[in-house]
Write a protein that holds these residues in place. Structure first.
Motif, PDB file in Angstrom:
ATOM      1  N   MET A 114     -57.498 -37.310  30.748  1.00 42.12           N
ATOM      2  CA  MET A 114     -56.633 -36.281  30.164  1.00 42.12           C
ATOM      3  C   MET A 114     -57.496 -35.338  29.341  1.00 42.12           C
ATOM      4  N   TYR A 115     -57.042 -34.086  29.269  1.00 43.53           N
ATOM      5  CA  TYR A 115     -57.790 -33.045  28.571  1.00 43.53           C
ATOM      6  C   TYR A 115     -56.873 -32.186  27.722  1.00 43.53           C
ATOM      7  N   ARG A 116     -57.458 -31.631  26.688  1.00 44.83           N
ATOM      8  CA  ARG A 116     -56.860 -30.535  25.950  1.00 44.83           C
ATOM      9  C   ARG A 116     -57.377 -29.269  26.619  1.00 44.83           C
ATOM     10  N   VAL A 117     -56.489 -28.309  26.885  1.00 49.33           N
ATOM     11  CA  VAL A 117     -56.890 -27.023  27.454  1.00 49.33           C
ATOM     12  C   VAL A 117     -57.084 -26.060  26.298  1.00 49.33           C
ATOM     13  N   MET A 118     -58.254 -25.440  26.262  1.00 49.11           N
ATOM     14  CA  MET A 118     -58.596 -24.543  25.161  1.00 49.11           C
ATOM     15  C   MET A 118     -59.055 -23.192  25.705  1.00 49.11           C
ATOM     16  N   LEU A 119     -58.875 -22.157  24.904  1.00 50.72           N
ATOM     17  CA  LEU A 119     -59.474 -20.868  25.236  1.00 50.72           C
ATOM     18  C   LEU A 119     -60.972 -21.018  25.017  1.00 50.72           C
ATOM     19  N   ALA A 120     -61.763 -20.654  26.017  1.00 48.84           N
ATOM     20  CA  ALA A 120     -63.208 -20.891  25.959  1.00 48.84           C
ATOM     21  C   ALA A 120     -63.870 -20.140  24.806  1.00 48.84           C
ATOM     22  N   ASP A 121     -63.435 -18.927  24.528  1.00 45.90           N
ATOM     23  CA  ASP A 121     -64.093 -18.122  23.499  1.00 45.90           C
ATOM     24  C   ASP A 121     -63.706 -18.527  22.081  1.00 45.90           C
ATOM     25  N   SER A 122     -62.425 -18.759  21.839  1.00 46.40           N
ATOM     26  CA  SER A 122     -61.971 -19.025  20.469  1.00 46.40           C
ATOM     27  C   SER A 122     -61.840 -20.512  20.150  1.00 46.40           C
ATOM     28  N   GLY A 123     -61.720 -21.354  21.183  1.00 48.72           N
ATOM     29  CA  GLY A 123     -61.502 -22.781  20.954  1.00 48.72           C
ATOM     30  C   GLY A 123     -60.065 -23.129  20.625  1.00 48.72           C
ATOM     31  N   GLU A 124     -59.171 -22.152  20.689  1.00 52.79           N
ATOM     32  CA  GLU A 124     -57.754 -22.383  20.396  1.00 52.79           C
ATOM     33  C   GLU A 124     -57.128 -23.239  21.491  1.00 52.79           C
ATOM     34  N   THR A 125     -56.375 -24.267  21.102  1.00 51.64           N
ATOM     35  CA  THR A 125     -55.717 -25.147  22.054  1.00 51.64           C
ATOM     36  C   THR A 125     -54.481 -24.457  22.630  1.00 51.64           C
ATOM     37  N   VAL A 126     -54.368 -24.485  23.972  1.00 53.74           N
ATOM     38  CA  VAL A 126     -53.239 -23.831  24.636  1.00 53.74           C
ATOM     39  C   VAL A 126     -52.368 -24.805  25.423  1.00 53.74           C
ATOM     40  N   GLY A 127     -52.838 -26.043  25.622  1.00 55.58           N
ATOM     41  CA  GLY A 127     -52.043 -26.999  26.376  1.00 55.58           C
ATOM     42  C   GLY A 127     -52.837 -28.228  26.751  1.00 55.58           C
ATOM     43  N   SER A 128     -52.319 -28.952  27.741  1.00 55.99           N
ATOM     44  CA  SER A 128     -52.975 -30.168  28.218  1.00 55.99           C
ATOM     45  C   SER A 128     -52.917 -30.215  29.731  1.00 55.99           C
ATOM     46  N   ILE A 129     -53.837 -30.991  30.301  1.00 55.77           N
ATOM     47  CA  ILE A 129     -53.878 -31.223  31.755  1.00 55.77           C
ATOM     48  C   ILE A 129     -54.646 -32.510  31.971  1.00 55.77           C
ATOM     49  N   GLY A 130     -54.446 -33.125  33.093  1.00 56.70           N
ATOM     50  CA  GLY A 130     -55.198 -34.324  33.397  1.00 56.70           C
ATOM     51  C   GLY A 130     -55.017 -34.741  34.835  1.00 56.70           C
ATOM     52  N   PHE A 131     -55.706 -35.824  35.180  1.00 52.93           N
ATOM     53  CA  PHE A 131     -55.539 -36.430  36.494  1.00 52.93           C
ATOM     54  C   PHE A 131     -55.663 -37.935  36.338  1.00 52.93           C
ATOM     55  N   TRP A 132     -54.922 -38.664  37.170  1.00 54.16           N
ATOM     56  CA  TRP A 132     -54.885 -40.115  37.105  1.00 54.16           C
ATOM     57  C   TRP A 132     -54.583 -40.634  38.496  1.00 54.16           C
ATOM     58  N   GLU A 133     -54.933 -41.891  38.718  1.00 56.77           N
ATOM     59  CA  GLU A 133     -54.716 -42.486  40.026  1.00 56.77           C
ATOM     60  C   GLU A 133     -53.295 -43.010  40.138  1.00 56.77           C
ATOM     61  N   ARG A 134     -52.721 -42.864  41.335  1.00 56.10           N
ATOM     62  CA  ARG A 134     -51.400 -43.425  41.619  1.00 56.10           C
ATOM     63  C   ARG A 134     -51.346 -43.810  43.089  1.00 56.10           C
ATOM     64  N   ALA A 135     -50.465 -44.733  43.408  1.00 57.96           N
ATOM     65  CA  ALA A 135     -50.201 -45.091  44.798  1.00 57.96           C
ATOM     66  C   ALA A 135     -49.233 -44.058  45.357  1.00 57.96           C
ATOM     67  N   TRP A 136     -49.544 -43.556  46.542  1.00 60.30           N
ATOM     68  CA  TRP A 136     -48.671 -42.572  47.162  1.00 60.30           C
ATOM     69  C   TRP A 136     -48.739 -42.734  48.672  1.00 60.30           C
ATOM     70  N   ARG A 137     -47.593 -43.026  49.263  1.00 63.44           N
ATOM     71  CA  ARG A 137     -47.456 -43.138  50.710  1.00 63.44           C
ATOM     72  C   ARG A 137     -48.507 -44.048  51.332  1.00 63.44           C
ATOM     73  N   GLY A 138     -48.642 -45.223  50.720  1.00 58.89           N
ATOM     74  CA  GLY A 138     -49.507 -46.256  51.280  1.00 58.89           C
ATOM     75  C   GLY A 138     -50.977 -46.150  50.935  1.00 58.89           C
ATOM     76  N   GLY A 139     -51.337 -45.247  50.052  1.00 62.09           N
ATOM     77  CA  GLY A 139     -52.747 -45.113  49.675  1.00 62.09           C
ATOM     78  C   GLY A 139     -52.887 -44.670  48.234  1.00 62.09           C
ATOM     79  N   ALA A 140     -54.130 -44.594  47.805  1.00 61.91           N
ATOM     80  CA  ALA A 140     -54.423 -44.131  46.449  1.00 61.91           C
ATOM     81  C   ALA A 140     -54.727 -42.641  46.473  1.00 61.91           C
ATOM     82  N   VAL A 141     -54.153 -41.911  45.523  1.00 60.10           N
ATOM     83  CA  VAL A 141     -54.423 -40.479  45.349  1.00 60.10           C
ATOM     84  C   VAL A 141     -54.606 -40.217  43.866  1.00 60.10           C
TER      85      VAL A 141
END
Length: 175
Positions: A63-90
């Motif tokens: 998981m990540y905090r999304v920041m403006l690259a120049d000012s460092g101001e936090t604008v949101g969050s995003i991430g990726f994680w593993e899950r089972a989907w339709r018989g496989g891992a994604v």
């Protein structure tokens, strides 16, 4: 670890910074009725604390905090994680951009940056996003970030709450 996304239409770049102990405030901001309208509504404080702990302890993904690259101001969050989907891992991804920063292309830039992070992490070939079919903005983010629409699916989120989502995916082995 951090990743910098490309510039948006207004020349603003985003940076992803790993989720930290002090980021609970961001979860609380994202937990508003406005921000959770397509996700089953706000969670209790107990569930937020549990989510924060899970974000800090992710073994597979990040998981990540999304920041403006120049000012460092936090604008949101995003991430990726593993899950089972339709018989496989994604990998699955999800994001939230604070209301005052929406409509500026920042979520699409963050999504492109998280694609790079998921690709670098190795693991599953596919990265999926499952926005509600009714959430036009999140579906537009998927399109702008280069995901391919596979079509609508019944999707449980949060647990016990079923919605019709679009299944978007991107091939991490390409590129």
């Amino acid at each position: 670890m951090e990743s910098v996304g490309g510039e948006s239409a207004d020349g603003v770049r985003v940076r992803l910074e790993g989720w930290g102990e002090g980021d609970l405030w961001l979860l609380r901001r994202i937990n508003s009725p406005e921000m959770t309208e397509h996700l089953g509504g706000p969670e209790s404080e107990e569930k937020l604390l549990d989510r924060h702990r899970r974000y800090l302890e992710l073994d597979s993904g990040r998981m990540y905090r999304v920041m403006l690259a120049d000012s460092g101001e936090t604008v949101g969050s995003i991430g990726f994680w593993e899950r089972a989907w339709r018989g496989g891992a994604v990998w699955e991804t999800g994001w939230g951009v604070l209301p005052e920063f929406q409509g500026r292309g920042l979520a699409a830039r963050a999504a492109r940056a998280v694609v790079q992070e998921a690709r670098a992490a190795g693991g599953p070939r596919w990265l999926h996003a499952f926005p509600s079919v009714e959430h036009a903005a999140s579906n537009a983010v998927c399109r702008r970030a280069g995901f391919t629409l596979l079509g609508p699916v019944d999707f449980e989120y949060p647990k016990g709450h079923w919605i019709t989502s679009n299944d978007w995916r991107i091939d991490l082995s390409a590129g």
